[in-house]
Design a protein around this motif. Structure first.
Motif, mmCIF file in Angstrom:
data_model
loop_
_atom_site.group_PDB
_atom_site.id
_atom_site.type_symbol
_atom_site.label_atom_id
_atom_site.label_comp_id
_atom_site.label_asym_id
_atom_site.label_seq_id
_atom_site.Cartn_x
_atom_site.Cartn_y
_atom_site.Cartn_z
ATOM 1 N N GLN A 114 -4.008 7.507 -4.509
ATOM 2 C CA GLN A 114 -5.379 7.738 -4.017
ATOM 3 C C GLN A 114 -6.411 7.583 -5.129
ATOM 4 O O GLN A 114 -7.606 7.459 -4.860
ATOM 5 N N THR A 143 -8.599 2.503 -8.458
ATOM 6 C CA THR A 143 -9.912 1.859 -8.306
ATOM 7 C C THR A 143 -9.841 0.533 -9.055
ATOM 8 O O THR A 143 -8.770 0.158 -9.554
ATOM 9 N N ASP A 144 -10.980 -0.136 -9.188
ATOM 10 C CA ASP A 144 -10.961 -1.380 -9.961
ATOM 11 C C ASP A 144 -10.719 -1.090 -11.442
ATOM 12 O O ASP A 144 -10.331 -1.975 -12.210
ATOM 13 N N LEU A 198 -5.867 -2.323 -6.618
ATOM 14 C CA LEU A 198 -6.410 -2.290 -5.248
ATOM 15 C C LEU A 198 -5.658 -3.248 -4.323
ATOM 16 O O LEU A 198 -5.347 -2.911 -3.175
ATOM 17 N N ASN A 199 -5.357 -4.454 -4.841
ATOM 18 C CA ASN A 199 -4.654 -5.455 -4.024
ATOM 19 C C ASN A 199 -3.256 -4.993 -3.641
ATOM 20 O O ASN A 199 -2.801 -5.190 -2.517
ATOM 21 N N LYS A 248 -5.380 2.194 10.424
ATOM 22 C CA LYS A 248 -5.928 0.827 10.478
ATOM 23 C C LYS A 248 -6.888 0.685 11.664
ATOM 24 O O LYS A 248 -7.831 -0.095 11.645
ATOM 25 N N ILE A 294 -4.126 -0.222 3.641
ATOM 26 C CA ILE A 294 -5.255 0.715 3.674
ATOM 27 C C ILE A 294 -5.865 0.813 2.268
ATOM 28 O O ILE A 294 -5.307 0.290 1.311
ATOM 29 N N LYS A 295 -7.009 1.502 2.180
ATOM 30 C CA LYS A 295 -7.643 1.704 0.875
ATOM 31 C C LYS A 295 -7.023 2.929 0.192
ATOM 32 O O LYS A 295 -6.521 3.829 0.888
ATOM 33 N N PRO A 296 -7.098 3.020 -1.148
ATOM 34 C CA PRO A 296 -6.508 4.167 -1.856
ATOM 35 C C PRO A 296 -6.973 5.525 -1.328
ATOM 36 O O PRO A 296 -6.164 6.447 -1.203
ATOM 37 N N GLU A 297 -8.292 5.631 -0.992
ATOM 38 C CA GLU A 297 -8.788 6.936 -0.552
ATOM 39 C C GLU A 297 -8.197 7.354 0.795
ATOM 40 O O GLU A 297 -8.276 8.531 1.186
ATOM 41 N N GLN A 298 -7.598 6.369 1.526
ATOM 42 C CA GLN A 298 -6.997 6.708 2.821
ATOM 43 C C GLN A 298 -5.574 7.272 2.684
ATOM 44 O O GLN A 298 -4.990 7.716 3.676
ATOM 45 N N ASP A 339 -3.280 -2.385 -0.939
ATOM 46 C CA ASP A 339 -3.582 -3.041 0.338
ATOM 47 C C ASP A 339 -2.354 -3.797 0.856
ATOM 48 O O ASP A 339 -2.012 -3.723 2.036
#
Length: 877
Positions: free
Chosen positions: A140, A143-144, A163-164, A207, A172-176, A167
């Motif tokens: 979580q 980030t970049d 990040l890639n 999603k 999903i995004k890290p914060e999810q 995904d």
């Protein structure tokens, strides 16, 4: 760009502990987790070259999350004591590496890492941040600017998430990640989530609806009646679970980034720790040098002797017989020095060995000699046909008895500890390894002369200390005579049948070829079994076996990996057996052939008398106490050990369950005493008591469990340790230990009492007053105290057993001398003595040996020794 590396200390420590088999050093300290943890830290330093670094640890069991949910992490088993006692050592290593570590009361390592990574991004745009962990929760934080290296199977193998990658893996995004945990929960942290919702369902929902809030805002749209019901019924639990999974980014971490700057490691401290932990392979990686720069030592007046006279050999004299090579059976004497009230003398080797006066003095038992390492001196002169007698004091043995936990009992270190005459370390004079060489005669004379002068200087102080400790009898009547006995055993050596060893080697080579063909047939292809890369490709790509661990170079095919795969394919047991046979051939058969002495045709081992803290002897060059006997092919190696004379036999005498008998005596436990005095099988008796069954109902499995408990309990074995040795759950193991302690109240009282006694005195003693100091018992650190408690229970038993067999050796030597017997003591293998016995003395020895061994020490239960004999060591066993 600055590089900040943040390490989840607890996660890496746990992974290291469970990934590696339980290892311990000579002192009995567990080291597997420390080894794995250190390997990981060193790999991070090599791969990342961080400018700033911090290792975060959990501060305790409770955190602010427990206020939300009392059962948070509630199903986690207690940290195994074998791991707990290693955590302080990890902190010591981090200090030596100059790496900062931190913990915060009421917060987890995750919160510290989250807080620092967030703060670093806010304060400085140039940070490159890398997190190392085994916990997916930290994804979580990606980030970049923040990447997370997630450990896979094993220790140093990681997948790095940006990040890639997050995904690609989850969609999903890290914060999810926290929303995913809110829905699916996390069994390892006892986060409940929504029952019946797994990772796949959670990801599908996220999603579609983005977050837990989004899912509940659109609950009517969720397809699947059962799923909708579950979400509805567990709404509060889902939001609570999300809250529990969220890393807190404002923990009270009072750490300035400037204080996390990487400095140079403290090489001296690392070298000292690695030596103590016996991490030889890691020592090479830090480029540790053992040779230390030493302060200049003021020259001593040393007279170099060209002719030995009676005047310089006054009694008593301190004498040093210097041999450079570790294996003194194949080494030349470098020089001799003597110190007494008339002065300090250096005698070149040739002068000493050719001097009739020196030889006569050396052999005279009435001319007192103080010495450093009596056994080495006896053997070194023995190979030159010079008898050494009259040894009344050995500085090395005295130092060892006074403090067996001291890091070294070499002359220079003893002199420093006792603030005696300064002596340079041998490596500072001679160099080390292949660079070792004899210095100029002037430098050699000064070095050896100082050693002898220091021996003379130290003798009275060490003797007084032994007397104060009530150890003078142990020193005088046991260890001193034993050192000469061991020297003579080493000189005598053990005869081996070279042809028999060579035949065994040839047989094993043929067997290896047959096994190679079987393995190739099972694999369906030919390959090099000894190549980890080729073997890995065959097992994990061709045969598609589950991948357990990966290394830098590919798949791991280590022994622990193959053990886990044993039931996955019939090829695995064949590979394990092939490896065992290969090692048997290279290490033992070829290894033994290499050390057969050219002059005698025998094998001459070296018994180490001043190494173990329990008083046990060890054997090196080669290790004859460790010839493998689990495999029949290993046992057969003993076929090659034969009597020197054709009309003689090998006789083996082995103490029966000596440590449990010592435990019965020390603990005065009625059940144990009854079992031994009535001649019962003690493991069957324990099984009856622990399982509450009659003797006739004790099964083989019950007896096996009882045996493991019997031998493990007094060494502070934990439920984890017992579960590992028996292949059962920790819960079952805990029940066995509790039942044992209920049945053997005397043992429980002993275990509690010895710890209190040791805490009060600062040490424990054996039956013959051997001491072991335990400063760990008063440590404020719980884990160090736990180690101290385990050692307090263990040492009096193991140490007393070691004392008893040593006393039996001294008394057997006296018996053989008094009776003018030709029989000779050849080897000591832990609780066993090996003799060479002429046929005409066999009947006498069969009666005498067990009798002497049984009467070595008087216990409340009988000491028993089983005797067997044969034409080879194998036949005798």
């Amino acid at each position: 760009m600055k590089k900040l590396v943040l390490v989840d200390g607890n996660s890496i420590a746990y992974r290291a502990f469970f990934a590696l088999p339980l290892l311990n050093n000579e002192k009995g300290v567990y080291t597997n987790a420390v080894y794995g943890f250190t390997t990981m830290i060193m790999k991070i330093l090599e791969d990342e070259k961080p400018s700033h670094m911090l290792v975060a640890f959990d501060a305790g069991k409770t955190t602010f999350r427990h206020e939300t949910y009392k059962e948070y992490k509630g199903k986690r088993e207690k940290t195994p004591p074998e791991l707990a006692e290693q955590l302080p050592v990890m902190r010591d290593l981090l200090k030596a590496f100059n790496i900062r570590y931190f913990e915060a009361e009421n917060y987890e390592a995750d919160d510290i890492i989250g807080t620092l990574s967030t703060r670093a991004q806010q304060e400085n745009k140039d940070w490159d941040i890398k997190i190392y962990t085994g916990d997916k929760d930290l994804l979580q934080l990606v980030t970049d600017k923040v990447h997370v290296a997630l450990t896979k199977k094993g220790i140093t193998n990681v997948d790095t998430y940006d990040l890639n990658m997050v995904d690609e893996k989850y969609g999903i995004k890290p914060e999810q990640i926290i929303d995913m945990k809110g829905l699916m929960g996390d069994s390892s942290d006892n986060i409940p989530g929504v029952p019946g919702v797994g990772e796949k369902t959670a990801l599908k929902l996220l999603k579609q609806y983005g977050t837990v809030d989004g899912v509940y805002d659109a609950l009517e749209e969720v397809s699947g009646k059962k799923l909708k019901e579950r979400l509805e019924e567990n709404k509060d639990q889902a939001f609570m679970s999300k809250k529990l999974a969220e890393i807190f980014l404002e923990a009270p971490v009072d750490v300035a980034f400037d204080n996390l700057k990487m400095g140079e490691p403290q090489h001296d401290k690392l070298t000292e720790l690695f030596k103590e932990l016996e991490f030889a392979s890691l020592m090479d990686r830090i480029g540790a040098e053992d040779t230390e720069e030493q302060e200049e030592i003021e020259a001593l007046e040393i007279q170099t002797v060209t002719e030995v006279t009676d005047d310089m050999l006054r009694s008593p004299s301190a004498v040093v017989i210097e041999v450079l090579a570790d294996n003194y059976h194949n080494a030349e004497i470098t020089g001799v020095s003597i110190s007494n009230k008339t002065g300090n003398y250096y005698i070149p080797t040739a002068t000493a060995l050719e001097s009739h006066v020196f030889k006569k003095w050396a052999a005279d038992e009435n001319r007192k000699k103080y010495i450093f390492n009596a056994k080495r001196a006896v053997v070194a002169l023995g190979w030159q046909d010079i008898m050494l007698d009259g040894i009344s004091f050995d500085v090395q043995i005295a130092s060892y008895l006074i403090d067996p936990s001291a890091g070294s009992h070499e002359m220079a270190d003893i002199a420093i500890r006792k603030q005696s005459l300064k002596v340079r370390k041998d490596e500072a004079v001679y160099g080390k390894g292949k660079k070792r060489q004899v210095p100029s005669e002037e430098e050699l004379a000064q070095h050896l002369g100082r050693k002898a002068a220091a021996v003379l200087d130290l003798k009275d102080e060490l003797e007084s200390e032994l007397e104060e400790n009530s150890q003078l009898e142990l020193f005088t009547n046991l260890e001193m005579p034993l050192s000469v006995i061991l020297g003579r055993m080493e000189m005598c050596g053990v005869a081996v049948d070279k042809e028999e060893l060579e035949k065994m080697g040839e047989t094993i080579v043929v067997r290896l070829e047959e096994m190679e063909k079987q393995i190739h047939d099972l694999a369906g292809t030919s390959f090099n079994i000894n190549s980890p890369k080729q073997l890995g490709d065959v097992l994990f790509e061709k045969l598609n076996l589950p991948v357990i661990k990966k290394t830098k170079t590919g798949y791991s095919t280590s022994a622990d990996v193959l053990e886990k795969l044993k039931d996955s394919h019939e090829i695995i047991p064949h590979i394990l057996h092939y490896r065992q046979l290969g090692k048997l051939n290279s290490t033992y058969i070829e290894g033994l052939l290499k050390v057969i002495h050219k002059k005698t045709g025998k094998i001459h081992t070296i018994f180490n008398q001043a190494i173990t803290q329990t008083g046990r002897l060890s054997s090196t060059e080669p290790n004859l106490q460790n010839i493998p006997i689990r495999l029949e092919e290993g046992r057969k190696i003993r076929h090659a050990f034969i009597p020197e004379n054709e009309n003689s036999y090998i006789l083996a005498a082995d103490y029966s369950q000596i440590e449990l008998r010592v435990l019965a005596h020390i603990s005065q436990d009625n059940n144990l005493i009854q079992a031994f005095n009535e001649g019962m099988d003690v493991h069957t008796k324990t099984a009856m008591d622990v399982f509450g069954v009659e003797k006739s109902d004790v099964t083989a499995d019950m007896r096996r469990t009882a045996k493991a408990v019997n031998f493990g309990i007094v060494y502070g074995i934990s439920d984890y340790g017992l579960s590992q040795s028996l292949g059962i759950s920790r819960k079952e193991a805990k029940i066995f230990i509790e039942r044992y302690l209920e049945s053997y109240q005397g043992v429980k009282d002993y275990m509690d009492g010895i710890i209190e006694d040791a805490r009060e005195k600062g040490y424990v003693t054996t039956l013959l007053n051997r001491r072991r100091y335990l400063p760990e018992l008063t440590s404020k650190n719980f884990n160090q105290r736990t180690f101290g408690e385990r050692t307090a229970m263990n040492t009096p038993i193991q140490g007393s057993a070691a004392d008893i067999i040593k006393k039996a050796m001294v008394e057997m030597a006296e018996f053989l001398e008094e009776e003018k017997m030709e029989s000779r003591l050849l080897l000591q293998v832990h609780d066993e003595l090996i003799f060479e016995v002429p046929e005409n003395e066999l009947d006498k020895m069969k009666k005498a040996v067990p009798k002497v061994m049984a009467s070595a020490v008087e216990l409340v239960v009988p000491l028993e020794a089983d005797v067997s004999f044969g034409k080879t060591w194998y036949d005798a066993k």
